[in-house]
Design an enzyme around this catalytic site. Structure first.
Site, short mmCIF file in Angstrom:
data_model
loop_
_atom_site.label_atom_id
_atom_site.label_comp_id
_atom_site.label_asym_id
_atom_site.label_seq_id
_atom_site.Cartn_x
_atom_site.Cartn_y
_atom_site.Cartn_z
N HIS A 155 0.85 -1.20 0.00
CA HIS A 155 0.00 0.00 0.00
C HIS A 155 0.88 1.25 0.00
O HIS A 155 2.09 1.18 0.22
CB HIS A 155 -0.92 0.03 1.23
CG HIS A 155 -2.10 -0.88 1.13
ND1 HIS A 155 -2.03 -2.21 1.46
CD2 HIS A 155 -3.38 -0.66 0.69
CE1 HIS A 155 -3.22 -2.78 1.25
NE2 HIS A 155 -4.04 -1.87 0.78
N LYS A 159 -0.58 4.97 4.55
CA LYS A 159 -1.47 4.03 5.27
C LYS A 159 -0.97 3.86 6.70
O LYS A 159 0.22 3.68 6.93
CB LYS A 159 -1.52 2.69 4.53
CG LYS A 159 -2.51 1.71 5.16
CD LYS A 159 -2.82 0.55 4.23
CE LYS A 159 -3.68 -0.51 4.91
NZ LYS A 159 -5.02 0.00 5.30
P1 NAD Z 1 -7.83 9.26 5.37
O1 NAD Z 1 -6.91 9.48 6.53
O2 NAD Z 1 -7.53 9.90 4.06
O3 NAD Z 1 -9.32 9.71 5.77
C1 NAD Z 1 -9.90 9.52 7.03
C2 NAD Z 1 -10.76 10.73 7.32
O4 NAD Z 1 -11.52 10.50 8.51
C3 NAD Z 1 -9.93 12.01 7.56
O5 NAD Z 1 -10.38 13.05 6.71
C4 NAD Z 1 -10.20 12.31 9.02
O6 NAD Z 1 -10.17 13.71 9.31
C5 NAD Z 1 -11.60 11.72 9.21
N1 NAD Z 1 -11.98 11.51 10.60
C6 NAD Z 1 -11.20 11.13 11.65
N2 NAD Z 1 -11.92 11.12 12.78
C7 NAD Z 1 -13.19 11.46 12.44
C8 NAD Z 1 -14.41 11.62 13.17
N3 NAD Z 1 -14.46 11.45 14.50
N4 NAD Z 1 -15.53 11.98 12.49
C9 NAD Z 1 -15.49 12.18 11.15
N5 NAD Z 1 -14.37 12.07 10.41
C10 NAD Z 1 -13.23 11.71 11.05
O7 NAD Z 1 -7.95 7.68 5.22
P2 NAD Z 1 -8.54 6.84 3.98
O8 NAD Z 1 -7.43 6.44 3.07
O9 NAD Z 1 -9.74 7.55 3.43
O10 NAD Z 1 -8.96 5.51 4.74
C11 NAD Z 1 -9.89 5.56 5.82
C12 NAD Z 1 -10.06 4.14 6.37
O11 NAD Z 1 -10.65 3.30 5.36
C13 NAD Z 1 -8.75 3.44 6.76
O12 NAD Z 1 -9.00 2.65 7.90
C14 NAD Z 1 -8.43 2.57 5.56
O13 NAD Z 1 -7.62 1.47 5.87
C15 NAD Z 1 -9.82 2.15 5.16
N6 NAD Z 1 -9.99 1.71 3.77
C16 NAD Z 1 -10.86 0.69 3.57
C17 NAD Z 1 -11.15 0.28 2.28
C18 NAD Z 1 -12.19 -0.79 2.08
O14 NAD Z 1 -12.46 -1.17 0.93
N7 NAD Z 1 -12.82 -1.27 3.14
C19 NAD Z 1 -10.52 0.89 1.18
C20 NAD Z 1 -9.63 1.93 1.42
C21 NAD Z 1 -9.39 2.35 2.73
#
Ligand code: NAD
Length: 269
Positions: A155, A159
């Site tokens: 990744h 991450k």
């Molecule tokens: P990122 O850090 O870009 O985004 C996360 C967002 O959540 C940030 O903007 C942050 O400010 C916000 N946040 C944090 N606390 C919060 C709260 N209390 N209320 C509202 N918003 C809040 O991360 P990302 O790349 O978008 O990934 C997010 C998660 O999704 C990670 O855990 C990642 O591993 C996971 N993910 C899962 C999949 C899937 O298919 N299931 C795919 C990609 C990423």
């Protein structure tokens, strides 16, 4: 029309989900949530993403907009997911959870709360990866004990959790099929004079580099041959589309805890 609230609205996944919802029939954005005190609080989410004015402003607390939606899509951080699910359950809203990196304790609590509402949770929402989950289950069953299982995931360098939730899920599926306890047979990285590979171990290796969206390879290594199964994500859109599909599906289900195998109809009855 299914009304969606996206938590983590300014994150890498949240932005793609909101953008893709704007071009998808039968679903619309009803709320966008970021963390407390976020600089974008009060900003129209459509204007922020270059989609034009939507009338939906970014809130900094899910409680402020929970009434406006039918389903919450959460891609945030492992330590806030449970609070979001509690808010959704208390307000009789469905939930799609893509966030990964939850501890075993957080996952257990989450599964309890999820019973009070309709919830889909999957460490990887892509259709391709979910088909690969099913293939790995079948292949592990056919190959049995004679093949060494190694999983390599790669990744981007931003991450936060490792190994990926997808890699762990792949290891869990294979361990379950082979009757092994992943807590005992999982080997996460190797270094030094570790001795010969034990027959039962499932190796899980992590790579972090540049802007890799997500790659997973599972090797079944035998004597004289090996099988390799690889999934490569080219962009985040495959995860975002899967999350939108899950949101449209979950609103019509009865209370319970589901995953993408259910959404895609891949679960054997
Ligand atoms: P990122 O850090 O870009 O985004 C996360 C967002 O959540 C940030 O903007 C942050 O400010 C916000 N946040 C944090 N606390 C919060 C709260 N209390 N209320 C509202 N918003 C809040 O991360 P990302 O790349 O978008 O990934 C997010 C998660 O999704 C990670 O855990 C990642 O591993 C996971 N993910 C899962 C999949 C899937 O298919 N299931 C795919 C990609 C990423």
């Amino acid at each position: 029309m299914v009304k969606v609230i996206v938590t983590g609205a300014a994150g890498r996944m949240g932005k793609r989900i909101i953008s893709l919802i704007s071009g998808t029939e039968g679903i619309e954005i009803a709320g966008a949530v970021e963390q407390k005190g976020h600089i974008l609080t009060g900003t129209d989410v459509g204007e922020y993403l270059g989609l034009g004015k939507t009338g939906v402003v970014i809130d900094d607390d899910l409680l402020k907009c929970i009434e406006k939606g039918d389903v919450v899509i959460d891609f945030t951080h492992h330590d806030v997911v449970l609070d979001h699910l509690r808010i959704a359950a208390e307000n009789n809203k469905a939930m799609v959870i893509g966030t990964t990196g939850l501890t075993a304790e957080e996952t257990e609590l989450l599964q309890e709360v999820a019973k009070e509402t309709r919830c889909v949770m999957a460490p990887n929402m892509s259709v391709g990866v979910n088909i690969m989950f099913k293939v790995l289950d079948d292949v592990a069953g056919i190959l049995g004990e004679d093949y060494d299982v190694e999983i390599i995931e790669a990744h981007h360098n931003l991450k936060k959790d490792a190994p990926s939730g997808t890699a762990v899920k792949m290891a869990q599926i294979i361990a379950d099929r082979l009757g092994r306890d992943l807590d005992k047979c999982g080997v996460y990285g190797r270094k030094g004079m570790i001795g010969e590979r034990t027959k039962n171990e499932i190796g899980i290796q992590t790579v972090r580099a540049g802007d890799i969206v997500g790659e997973h390879t599972v090797i079944f290594g035998g004597i004289g041959e090996r099988l390799e199964f690889t999934h490569r994500a080219h962009s985040r859109d495959n995860f975002a589309k899967g999350a939108i599909r899950a949101a449209k599906w979950i609103v019509n289900q009865s209370n319970g805890f589901y995953d993408m195998q259910d959404v895609l109809g891949l679960r054997e009855s």
